[in-house]
Design a protein around this motif. Structure first.
Motif, mmCIF file in Angstrom:
data_model
loop_
_atom_site.group_PDB
_atom_site.id
_atom_site.type_symbol
_atom_site.label_atom_id
_atom_site.label_comp_id
_atom_site.label_asym_id
_atom_site.label_seq_id
_atom_site.Cartn_x
_atom_site.Cartn_y
_atom_site.Cartn_z
ATOM 1 N N ASN A 135 -5.530 3.510 -39.108
ATOM 2 C CA ASN A 135 -6.446 2.955 -40.109
ATOM 3 C C ASN A 135 -5.877 2.965 -41.521
ATOM 4 O OD1 ASN A 135 -6.580 5.665 -40.744
ATOM 5 N ND2 ASN A 135 -8.678 5.934 -39.998
ATOM 6 N N LYS A 136 -4.593 3.263 -41.659
ATOM 7 C CA LYS A 136 -3.955 3.193 -42.975
ATOM 8 C C LYS A 136 -2.494 2.821 -42.801
ATOM 9 C CE LYS A 136 -2.809 8.125 -43.267
ATOM 10 N NZ LYS A 136 -2.935 9.368 -44.085
ATOM 11 N N PHE A 166 -2.273 -2.925 -37.340
ATOM 12 C CA PHE A 166 -3.711 -2.716 -37.237
ATOM 13 C C PHE A 166 -4.270 -3.575 -36.103
ATOM 14 C CE2 PHE A 166 -4.798 -1.260 -41.853
ATOM 15 C CZ PHE A 166 -3.815 -0.289 -41.758
#
Length: 503
Positions: A135-136, A166
């Motif tokens: 998520n980053k 992602f």
């Protein structure tokens, strides 16, 4: 329609499967790894290939460790493993698979942040650094390590997703991720695989079934739907005995200008081949000879002063307007008249969309269930520019719902967005179809299906599938590097027949 899942829904599905099959998380990892190895063996049958598996310390890394063990059991003797310790933490399933792997005699090396990075000597790299829950963006040591892997120009196969990519949400192409030649992904494709921004991260993907509870997956709410063969079988109906040309509707194609008659011809011919009972092309006088020579079965309505009364006559069931039409005052007038015919199914393409974008007050006049077929630039001109496909698709959902229309947003994997805000992804298609006139053919197929009585969403979804399947047959079976649209048209009847008669 197959539901496509967010990362959170994938996690819930794993939990549900573990609790209700019941299986342990370790057993599920073993199942996933077995499925991966089965697919890998079909892609790389040479057991003498040398393979290095780069593993993180989470469950994706655990998959990689299990894959190493299973590959050796399958006869791949040149397998090595490198565990990248970018975190001090590790999952229980990773630890257990590391214990199992050490019993096989496979070399396991560890890479730490301050180690010197060396060139990989193996023929192929399997990427098991990070899974779908990222998520980053990658940073620090792991970011540099991924860059190091990419720089070696080795063939790379990723487990489930390319590390750093992602699985859903906005894709920032500046972020660093593995550049995979192949991704063997678990149970369902990841949503972002279908976006053009994924091109750097993966050249190709295949889905492997790992035994997750499919009924549970289908019970989850998802606006992302992947069209299957069976969906088209369900939509299309075989032709009935004693039916006739009047049974299958009358299509009107308002298209073409003196310099762009090709678009009108392709659209009308595709409509004819896709089964419209009657097809009329509303064209300029200068195009009449071309129409009669190219497809004599199509009737002509020469554009002029009496077009409005002809269009209002009630004999047409569906109207497509736009391919090669032009954007002058006469064409604007024709489009405005078409927008007033709420009893007909309307399909807007090409120049009709350009007219809408230059006269935005007309957008609110679109009849219910109008089908529009923009490519990305046309969509942005109509509704506003976006710098990423995730936001573009969310805007398309809002506009389809607000206007109660069907938006067919063209892409290699075309998206059909329906008034209920669902996004139907067409899985077929290939780069050989990147040829002028393809959109005109697609519009013709949609028009024909609508004339035969299929609902707007069904016509759009089925037409995309038929169109792309014809392209795949031309590319894969006929070996065509680049496909002229007329070759697609020639395949339409047999493809529709095979799909309809398997329903």
């Amino acid at each position: 329609m197959l539901n496509l899942l967010t990362c959170e829904q994938i996690r819930l599905t794993d939990q549900y499967t573990i609790q209700n099959k019941p299986v342990s998380s370790l057993d599920l990892m073993e199942s996933a790894s077995c499925a991966f190895v089965g697919a890998f063996k079909s892609e790389f049958p040479d057991i003498n290939i040398s393979i290095c598996i780069y593993c993180g310390t989470g469950n994706n890394g655990g998959d990689g460790l299990a894959v190493a063990r299973l590959l050796k059991e399958a006869g791949y003797e040149k397998v090595s493993v490198q565990v990248v310790r970018f975190s001090e933490k590790s999952t229980a399933d990773f630890d257990e698979n590391l214990k199992r792997l050490k019993l096989t005699g496979i070399t396991v090396l560890e890479i730490h942040e301050n180690d010197n990075l060396i060139l990989e000597s193996s023929d192929l790299i399997i990427d098991a650094l990070l899974g779908s829950g990222l998520n980053k963006p990658l940073d620090g040591f792991l970011k540099e390590f991924v860059r190091h892997i990419n720089s070696q120009n080795k063939k790379i196969v990723s487990i489930d997703v390319p590390s750093g990519f992602f699985a859903e949400g906005k894709i920032d192409t500046k972020n660093v991720c593995i550049h995979a030649d192949l991704v063997l992904t678990f149970q369902r494709p990841k949503i972002n695989f279908f976006f053009p921004e994924s091109a750097e991260a993966l050249k190709r993907f295949k889905v492997v079934n790992i035994g997750l509870d499919d009924n549970f997956i289908q019970s989850l709410e998802s606006e992302w739907r992947l069209t299957e063969d069976s969906d088209i079988h369900h939509i299309l109906k075989a032709r009935r005995n004693f039916s006739h040309k009047g049974t299958y509707g009358h299509s009107l194609i308002i298209a073409g200008s003196e310099a762009t008659m090709g678009a009108a011809l392709l659209c009308a011919d595709a409509c004819l081949h896709a089964g419209s009972g009657l097809t009329t092309a509303c064209i300029p006088l200068q195009g009449l000879t071309a129409l009669n020579c190219y497809c004599p079965e199509v009737m002509a309505l020469v554009r002029g002063d009496d077009n409005i009364s002809q269009i209002r006559s009630g004999k047409f069931k569906t109207i497509a307007i736009g391919p090669g039409l032009g954007i002058g005052l006469e064409e604007i007038s024709l489009l405005k008249e078409a927008l007033n015919l709420e009893s007909l199914q309307l399909i807007l393409d090409a120049d009709a969309l350009t007219i809408l974008s230059k006269n935005t007050e007309l957008i609110k006049l679109l009849p219910l269930n109008t089908i529009i077929t923009p490519h990305v630039k046309e969509f942005d001109r109509l509704f506003g520019t976006n710098d990423n496909w995730w936001d573009r698709l969310q805007l398309a959902r809002e506009k389809a719902s607000e206007l109660q229309i069907v938006i067919l947003l063209k892409n290699q994997y075309t998206f059909v967005i329906t008034p209920d805000k669902n996004i139907h992804i067409n899985p077929n298609g290939n780069p050989a179809m990147a040829s002028g006139g393809m959109g005109d053919v697609l519009t013709g197929i949609i028009t024909a299906l609508a004339a035969q009585g299929y609902a707007a969403d069904e016509a759009a979804i089925a037409a995309c599938y038929i169109h792309a399947l014809c392209g795949d047959i031309a590319h894969k079976k006929d070996g065509m590097y680049c496909i002229p649209p007329r070759y697609i048209i020639s395949k339409i009847p047999s493809v529709i027949n095979s799909l309809a008669n398997n329903s």
